[in-house]
Design a protein around this motif. Structure first.
Motif, PDB file in Angstrom:
ATOM      1  N   GLN A   1      53.916  26.083  37.644  1.00 51.27           N
ATOM      2  CA  GLN A   1      53.549  27.011  36.577  1.00 51.27           C
ATOM      3  C   GLN A   1      54.006  26.492  35.211  1.00 51.27           C
ATOM      4  O   GLN A   1      53.223  26.469  34.254  1.00 51.27           O
ATOM      5  N   ALA A   2      55.252  26.076  35.128  1.00 50.22           N
ATOM      6  CA  ALA A   2      55.762  25.548  33.858  1.00 50.22           C
ATOM      7  C   ALA A   2      55.009  24.282  33.466  1.00 50.22           C
ATOM      8  O   ALA A   2      54.689  24.072  32.279  1.00 50.22           O
TER       9      ALA A   2
ATOM     10  N   PRO B   1      58.999  30.461  38.457  1.00 54.94           N
ATOM     11  CA  PRO B   1      58.603  30.438  39.869  1.00 54.94           C
ATOM     12  C   PRO B   1      57.435  31.377  40.164  1.00 54.94           C
ATOM     13  O   PRO B   1      57.381  32.503  39.667  1.00 54.94           O
ATOM     14  N   VAL B   2      56.508  30.896  40.970  1.00 54.34           N
ATOM     15  CA  VAL B   2      55.346  31.694  41.366  1.00 54.34           C
ATOM     16  C   VAL B   2      55.106  31.501  42.858  1.00 54.34           C
ATOM     17  O   VAL B   2      55.478  30.460  43.422  1.00 54.34           O
TER      18      VAL B   2
ATOM     19  N   ASN C   1      57.522  24.490  43.302  1.00 53.40           N
ATOM     20  CA  ASN C   1      58.314  25.220  42.314  1.00 53.40           C
ATOM     21  C   ASN C   1      59.570  24.482  41.862  1.00 53.40           C
ATOM     22  O   ASN C   1      60.238  24.932  40.932  1.00 53.40           O
ATOM     23  N   VAL C   2      59.906  23.375  42.525  1.00 53.74           N
ATOM     24  CA  VAL C   2      61.093  22.611  42.114  1.00 53.74           C
ATOM     25  C   VAL C   2      60.755  21.200  41.642  1.00 53.74           C
ATOM     26  O   VAL C   2      61.601  20.538  41.043  1.00 53.74           O
ATOM     27  N   ALA C   3      59.534  20.733  41.900  1.00 49.47           N
ATOM     28  CA  ALA C   3      59.152  19.384  41.472  1.00 49.47           C
ATOM     29  C   ALA C   3      59.260  19.268  39.954  1.00 49.47           C
ATOM     30  O   ALA C   3      58.939  20.205  39.212  1.00 49.47           O
ATOM     31  N   GLU C   4      59.710  18.114  39.499  1.00 49.01           N
ATOM     32  CA  GLU C   4      59.856  17.866  38.063  1.00 49.01           C
ATOM     33  C   GLU C   4      58.562  17.265  37.526  1.00 49.01           C
ATOM     34  O   GLU C   4      58.030  16.305  38.074  1.00 49.01           O
TER      35      GLU C   4
END
Length: 217
Positions: free
Chosen positions: A153-154, A47-48, A141-144
């Motif tokens: 970020q991931a 998370p950012v 931050n939660v979207a796949e």
């Protein structure tokens, strides 16, 4: 018994609002992430804050997902009415970023009138409670963006080997282009169809600057 059944939705709504107050300050997981953790599957997420995500990604998802994001109050009732009146109209066309966010955080995937009936009041409530910046921050931050890959970020590190703050407009458009089906579509290995969709999104990005004012501090 009927009274209990009628009380359950109200209790669920109050519980969601209580969690929502916590999520005003704490980044929530999505229900898909919780499901993977419960089944011991890997989850990649870092998370950012919104300030650590390149503005071009914000522009890309608004251009692609919800160009009225700053104008609506969490629900686009005009779009919903069009979908209701046209049986062939894609249901996603009525789904705002706020609706997608509350679905990801509180509800379950798949198409369901029951889920939509819960989703709409939650989107209206959290659009007010969280505000536009926090709503967008949670959404990104939660979207796949791949199998077990959640959040900007991931996704940026997984597909492009860089932080989300360094995304180019082309990379941002590719990420937006794979939504809402990031399992069969790939931002890092885009099909011709994904490339065409990304090109359309990138072309729109330069024309929506006036539609992102609610995200400026």
């Amino acid at each position: 018994m009927l009274g209990v059944l009628l009380l359950l939705p109200a209790l669920a709504f109050v519980s969601a609002l209580t969690l929502g107050l916590v999520y005003s300050a704490v980044m929530p997981p999505s229900t898909l992430m919780l499901g993977r953790w419960l089944t011991l599957q890997p989850v990649s997420r870092d998370p950012v804050p919104l300030s650590a995500i390149a503005p071009v990604l914000i522009q890309a998802v608004i251009a692609s997902e919800d160009q009225r994001f700053c104008l609506d109050h969490g629900v686009d009732f005009d779009a919903i009415r069009v979908v209701v009146e046209d049986e062939d109209s894609p249901s996603r066309g009525a789904s705002t970023i706020a609706m997608q966010t509350v679905k990801n955080v509180f509800l379950w995937p798949g198409r369901s009138y029951i889920r939509k009936a819960i989703e709409i009041p939650l989107a209206l409530a959290f659009d007010t409670l969280w505000g536009k910046r926090r709503m967008m921050e949670i959404y990104l931050n939660v979207a796949e963006w791949g199998d077990g890959v959640y959040g900007a970020q991931a996704a940026s590190r997984h597909w492009f080997g860089k932080d989300a703050s360094r995304l180019t407009s082309g990379e941002a458009a590719l990420l937006a282009a794979v939504l809402p089906n990031p399992i069969s579509r790939s931002a890092g290995r885009p099909s011709p169809g994904v490339r065409r969709r990304a090109a359309r999104i990138q072309a729109m990005m330069g024309r929506i600057d006036g539609l992102t004012g609610c995200l400026r501090r």
